[in-house]
Design an enzyme around this catalytic site. Structure first.
Site, mmCIF file in Angstrom:
data_model
loop_
_atom_site.group_PDB
_atom_site.id
_atom_site.type_symbol
_atom_site.label_atom_id
_atom_site.label_comp_id
_atom_site.label_asym_id
_atom_site.label_seq_id
_atom_site.Cartn_x
_atom_site.Cartn_y
_atom_site.Cartn_z
ATOM 1 N N HIS A 176 21.842 -99.394 34.325
ATOM 2 C CA HIS A 176 20.958 -100.549 34.379
ATOM 3 C C HIS A 176 19.966 -100.415 33.230
ATOM 4 O O HIS A 176 19.599 -99.311 32.830
ATOM 5 C CB HIS A 176 20.230 -100.552 35.731
ATOM 6 C CG HIS A 176 19.425 -101.771 36.022
ATOM 7 N ND1 HIS A 176 18.204 -102.006 35.428
ATOM 8 C CD2 HIS A 176 19.643 -102.818 36.860
ATOM 9 C CE1 HIS A 176 17.707 -103.136 35.891
ATOM 10 N NE2 HIS A 176 18.557 -103.660 36.759
ATOM 11 N N ASP A 184 18.824 -92.245 39.015
ATOM 12 C CA ASP A 184 18.473 -93.622 39.362
ATOM 13 C C ASP A 184 19.177 -93.941 40.672
ATOM 14 O O ASP A 184 20.372 -94.196 40.710
ATOM 15 C CB ASP A 184 18.931 -94.553 38.243
ATOM 16 C CG ASP A 184 18.828 -96.029 38.614
ATOM 17 O OD1 ASP A 184 18.349 -96.356 39.721
ATOM 18 O OD2 ASP A 184 19.262 -96.871 37.804
ATOM 19 N N GLN A 217 20.823 -97.967 43.793
ATOM 20 C CA GLN A 217 21.975 -98.349 44.610
ATOM 21 C C GLN A 217 22.400 -97.240 45.568
ATOM 22 O O GLN A 217 22.919 -97.508 46.646
ATOM 23 C CB GLN A 217 23.151 -98.729 43.704
ATOM 24 C CG GLN A 217 22.854 -99.848 42.723
ATOM 25 C CD GLN A 217 22.584 -101.174 43.407
ATOM 26 O OE1 GLN A 217 23.105 -101.462 44.482
ATOM 27 N NE2 GLN A 217 21.759 -102.000 42.780
ATOM 28 N N LYS A 272 16.290 -102.733 48.273
ATOM 29 C CA LYS A 272 17.741 -102.555 48.307
ATOM 30 C C LYS A 272 18.165 -101.729 49.518
ATOM 31 O O LYS A 272 19.345 -101.429 49.695
ATOM 32 C CB LYS A 272 18.217 -101.912 47.010
ATOM 33 C CG LYS A 272 17.946 -102.777 45.773
ATOM 34 C CD LYS A 272 18.481 -102.131 44.511
ATOM 35 C CE LYS A 272 18.011 -102.849 43.253
ATOM 36 N NZ LYS A 272 18.577 -104.192 43.095
ATOM 37 N N CYS A 313 21.963 -106.837 34.248
ATOM 38 C CA CYS A 313 21.074 -105.915 33.535
ATOM 39 C C CYS A 313 21.847 -104.691 33.044
ATOM 40 O O CYS A 313 21.363 -103.557 33.112
ATOM 41 C CB CYS A 313 19.895 -105.487 34.401
ATOM 42 S SG CYS A 313 18.771 -106.829 34.800
#
Length: 405
Positions: free
Chosen positions: A122, A199, A202, A225, A363
């Site tokens: 991303h 990261d 998700q 999320k 993104c």
């Protein structure tokens, strides 16, 4: 192992909506998940019962707000399997968490140092490291992506050397759904002495964010999320690293002592929490994680796997549709293009049938360029989605195809 999707759906009031006379089929969960009633209630409860600023108020409302606020930190500590609660820092979301680390990194890097990210990142986990390297004079490198949408681990190993100071890896690709082997990749980075950030935007939503098992130094995720509110998230950082990490913002709460000429910083986690915190959303995030953690995680994983398997089968049988990203290990993300129509057209026509998907580059422009597509349509599944909704998606796509011929 049981999973009652109907009971789960009953906890989400928005799923009862209709769009243009059609039942809402919400398949944009990689962008943001919907919120169960208990999370909505937590927000309302704070504002109706104990709205106050935290930590320093000498009254009952402030005491109650502080207790709920800090209890959320304990909930997150347990969720991440973090060694200490002081390692849990509140942020506005994954992007801010990554920027806190990148800001400090740019002050620590030297010319000749190297930073590694990936070709599936991303933008929030790519541009930040680009800028940190430009500021510091360090060299920026990326791990290539295979035709199946997986990271090339042979190429990754070849990039690592004694000059590698930092590695940033997406736990899961937001655009493709690829689950990356972050534990293995972290171990390889550690072998050359590099710091590692994951990261987790998700990954956290699927219950895999065990920071001790992964072995990373930083892990960032967003509440929205993970069935929580927008505008709040977490940066976890290893205490030994965070204790001396350069601060980003200054102001109230992160200060220990102040004179007219100088200041010293507070202890963890407060040295990274300048200003009035987002108390209500932190409390609601804690409730969302409490709610999610109470579910049968094996049953949740099996349900999401069944959704993806069914969607992939229907996609493979659908003439003129190409799935982008065929990784062996994926979450419930189906990213695709069609011979007829731009992804934006597909999304618009699906919306008119009550089906919400995401379209565009997600993104992840370098990743789209890697697959030579302008973007994709992306259906992303969550625990409240059903096999019937997957069927509805493909029935709607048949209508889309007929309109775009």
């Amino acid at each position: 192992m049981s999973f009652d999707v109907s009971a789960i759906r009953d906890e989400f009031p928005i799923l009862k909506r209709e769009i243009d006379g059609n039942p809402l089929v919400y398949l944009d969960n990689a962008a943001t998940t919907q919120k169960p009633q208990c999370v909505i209630d937590a927000l309302v409860d704070y504002y109706t019962r104990c709205n106050a600023n935290v930590h320093r108020g000498a009254h009952r409302l402030a005491d109650e707000a502080t207790r709920h606020f800090e209890n959320a930190r304990d909930i997150v500590k347990a969720f991440l399997n973090a060694p200490k609660r002081e390692e849990v820092i509140w942020t506005t979301g994954t992007t801010e968490g990554i920027n806190i680390v990148a800001n400090g990194l740019s002050a620590l890097l030297q010319p000749g140092d190297e930073v590694i990210a990936t070709g599936m990142d991303h933008h929030a986990n790519l541009v930040t490291w680009q800028q940190a390297c430009k500021t510091s004079g360090a060299t920026f490198k990326t791990v290539p992506v295979t035709d199946d949408g997986e990271l090339d681990l042979v190429a990754y190993q070849a990039l690592l050397n004694e000059r590698t100071k930092f590695v940033a890896i997406p736990h899961v690709s937001n655009a493709l759904g690829t689950i990356n082997p972050v534990k293995e990749m972290t171990a390889k980075a550690k072998a050359v002495g590099a710091l590692v950030l994951i990261d987790g935007a998700q990954g956290a939503a699927h219950g895999w964010a065990d920071v001790q098992d992964i072995g990373c130094d930083f892990y960032a995720f967003s509440a929205h999320k993970l069935y929580g509110p927008m505008g709040v998230g977490v940066l976890w950082g290893r205490e030994a690293v965070l204790a001396d990490w350069p601060v980003w913002r200054t102001g109230g709460e992160m200060i220990s002592t102040v004179t007219l000429q100088d200041a010293t910083w507070n202890v963890l986690p407060y040295r990274f929490e300048a200003g009035t915190p987002n108390v209500a959303d932190v409390i609601a995030m804690g409730e969302a994680i409490r709610w999610f953690s109470a579910l049968d995680q094996e049953a949740v994983a099996a349900h999401e796997k069944a959704l993806l398997a069914h969607a992939t089968k229907l996609a493979d049988e659908f003439d003129g549709l190409t799935v982008i990203g065929r990784a062996k290990n994926k979450i419930g993300v189906l990213s695709f293009v069609m011979d007829q129509g731009h992804p934006a057209d597909i999304g618009f026509l699906l919306d008119r049938q009550g089906i919400a998907v995401r379209t565009g580059d997600h993104c992840a422009q370098p990743l789209m360029a890697r697959f030579n597509v302008p973007g994709t349509a992306r259906a992303s599944f969550a625990i409240y989605n059903t096999l019937e909704e997957v069927d509805a998606l493909f029935a709607a796509l048949k209508k889309v195809r007929s309109m775009l011929v």
